[in-house]
Design a protein around this motif. Structure first.
Motif, PDB file in Angstrom:
ATOM      1  N   GLN A  39      -3.849 -23.795  36.278  1.00 56.51           N
ATOM      2  CA  GLN A  39      -4.788 -24.865  36.634  1.00 56.51           C
ATOM      3  C   GLN A  39      -6.164 -24.263  36.917  1.00 56.51           C
ATOM      4  N   ALA A  57     -12.407 -32.189  32.077  1.00 56.35           N
ATOM      5  CA  ALA A  57     -11.281 -32.622  32.917  1.00 56.35           C
ATOM      6  C   ALA A  57     -10.532 -33.785  32.269  1.00 56.35           C
ATOM      7  N   LYS A  58     -11.277 -34.619  31.555  1.00 53.75           N
ATOM      8  CA  LYS A  58     -10.649 -35.760  30.872  1.00 53.75           C
ATOM      9  C   LYS A  58      -9.760 -35.263  29.738  1.00 53.75           C
ATOM     10  N   ARG A  59     -10.231 -34.219  29.081  1.00 53.76           N
ATOM     11  CA  ARG A  59      -9.555 -33.716  27.887  1.00 53.76           C
ATOM     12  C   ARG A  59      -8.346 -32.832  28.227  1.00 53.76           C
ATOM     13  N   HIS A  60      -8.402 -32.126  29.390  1.00 53.93           N
ATOM     14  CA  HIS A  60      -7.325 -31.188  29.739  1.00 53.93           C
ATOM     15  C   HIS A  60      -6.736 -31.564  31.098  1.00 53.93           C
ATOM     16  N   GLN A  61      -5.459 -31.827  31.107  1.00 55.11           N
ATOM     17  CA  GLN A  61      -4.799 -32.185  32.361  1.00 55.11           C
ATOM     18  C   GLN A  61      -4.879 -31.067  33.391  1.00 55.11           C
ATOM     19  N   ALA A  62      -4.974 -29.832  32.931  1.00 55.21           N
ATOM     20  CA  ALA A  62      -4.967 -28.673  33.839  1.00 55.21           C
ATOM     21  C   ALA A  62      -6.325 -28.405  34.471  1.00 55.21           C
ATOM     22  N   PHE A  64      -9.687 -29.546  36.648  1.00 53.92           N
ATOM     23  CA  PHE A  64     -10.227 -30.463  37.656  1.00 53.92           C
ATOM     24  C   PHE A  64     -11.716 -30.151  37.804  1.00 53.92           C
ATOM     25  N   SER A  93     -10.987 -38.999  40.706  1.00 50.83           N
ATOM     26  CA  SER A  93     -10.632 -37.767  39.997  1.00 50.83           C
ATOM     27  C   SER A  93     -11.436 -36.546  40.452  1.00 50.83           C
ATOM     28  N   LYS A 262      -5.013 -36.394  42.468  1.00 50.84           N
ATOM     29  CA  LYS A 262      -6.135 -36.644  41.560  1.00 50.84           C
ATOM     30  C   LYS A 262      -5.642 -37.094  40.178  1.00 50.84           C
ATOM     31  N   GLN A 263      -6.419 -37.967  39.555  1.00 51.99           N
ATOM     32  CA  GLN A 263      -6.006 -38.512  38.259  1.00 51.99           C
ATOM     33  C   GLN A 263      -6.802 -37.860  37.133  1.00 51.99           C
TER      34      GLN A 263
END
Ligand SMILES: [Zn+2]
Length: 263
Positions: A39, A57-62, A64, A93, A262-263
Motif C-alpha cells: 500500500q 488513488a482512483k485508478r489503484h486500490q492500493a 491513498f 477518500s 477509506k473508499q
C-alpha cells in the motif's frame, strides 16, 4: 524469519508516485509488491498535482492520497480556498492534509509559511484528518503550532531527523515519525540512537520516492520497493524481526490514516 509463514507486508507511508520521473506507475507498484510493499500513501505538494494524486488513488486500490500545500510551493493563487473545496468534496477518500509544514532553509519567510500552515491545520481539524508534515530546520516552530492546534488525529513528521526531545514532543501530540532512506547511511548515528530509545509504535516507514536515495543507491531513482530495505535497518536498530517491524508499522499507518474506512 516469519514463524507463521504469512507474507510480510509493508506500507510506504510517503511516496510521490505521481511525479513525472515515474513514467510507468503500474510497474513501480508491481515491483514494490514483489518486495512486500502493498500500500502507498501519496501526498501532494500544491494545486498542480492535486488532481494527479486523486486520479492515481482512483485508478489503484492500493494507493491513498493526501491534499495540501508544501512550504516550497506557496503561491499567490488562491490555492487554499480551492484546497478547502476539494477536501470537502473528497473527504470520504482523503487520508490526510499534506504535505504541509515549515522550512527554515528556504527564501520564503517563515511568517508567510505560517499563514498557510495554520490554514491547513484548521482544515485538518475541520475534516477530522491527520496531517503529513514536512519540517526542515523548523521543528520547534512546528511543535509550537501543533501544541496550539491540538489535532485529535495527529499525523506524521515525514523524514524525521530531529532530537530525542523533539521526537518525544511530537509523539506526545499524537504524531508518528516517518523514517526513510536516511537511516540506511552509516553516518546516520544520531537518528539511530534516537530511534533506539523510542518504540516501534512511534514510527512509519517511508521512501519519499523518487527522492531521498538509500545508501549505495545515490544517483538512482528511489522507489517504494526500498521500504523493505529500510525496514531491515529498523529491525536491527530495535533488535527485532522483520515481521515485527512490518506488522507494527503497518498497524501504525492504518491507524493514523484510517485506511480501512477509506473508499
Ligand atoms: Zn515528500
Amino acid at each position: 524469519m516469519n514463524p507463521k509463514n504469512t507474507p510480510i507486508t509493508f506500507i510506504d507511508s510517503h511516496c510521490h508516485l505521481d511525479f513525472s520521473r515515474f513514467s510507468d506507475v503500474d510497474s513501480v507498484i508491481a515491483t514494490a509488491k514483489c518486495h512486500g510493499v502493498t500500500q502507498f500513501i501519496v501526498p501532494s505538494v500544491d494545486h498542480h498535482n492535486w488532481q494527479a494524486v486523486l486520479n492515481l488513488a482512483k485508478r489503484h486500490q492500493a494507493i491513498f492520497f493526501a491534499l495540501g500545500v508544501h512550504p516550497y510551493f506557496l503561491s499567490t493563487d488562491n490555492q487554499l480556498a480551492q484546497l478547502s473545496e476539494l477536501a470537502q468534496q473528497h473527504h470520504a477518500s482523503l487520508v490526510a492534509i499534506g504535505e504541509i509544514g515549515l522550512d527554515g532553509a528556504i527564501h520564503t519567510p517563515l511568517t508567510e509559511q505560517l499563514t498557510v500552515l495554520k490554514y491547513q491545520l484548521k482544515l485538518a481539524k475541520k475534516f477530522d484528518l491527520p496531517v503529513i508534515c514536512h519540517a526542515h530546520k523548523a521543528y520547534d516552530p512546528l511543535l509550537k503550532q501543533l501544541r496550539i492546534y491540538q489535532l485529535v488525529r495527529g499525523g506524521v513528521i515525514h523524514g524525521f531527523s530531529g532530537s530525542l526531545v523533539q521526537a518525544r514532543e511530537f509523539i506526545k501530540l499524537g504524531f508518528k515519525l516517518g523514517i526513510g532512506g536516511g537511516v540506511t547511511y552509516p553516518r546516520a548515528t544520531k537518528i539511530k540512537t534516537t530511534l533506539s530509545q523510542l518504540s516501534l509504535s512511534d514510527i512509519l516507514l517511508e521512501t519519499d520516492a523518487p527522492d531521498m536515495p538509500l545508501h549505495q543507491q545515490q544517483g538512482m531513482i528511489n522507489t517504494p520497493a526500498n521500504v523493505a530495505l529500510i525496514a531491515q535497518v529498523i529491525a536491527e536498530i530495535f533488535n527485532t524481526s522483520l515481521s515485527d517491524v512490518a506488522n507494527q508499522t503497518t498497524l501504525n499507518c492504518q491507524q493514523i490514516f484510517r485506511l480501512d474506512q477509506k473508499q
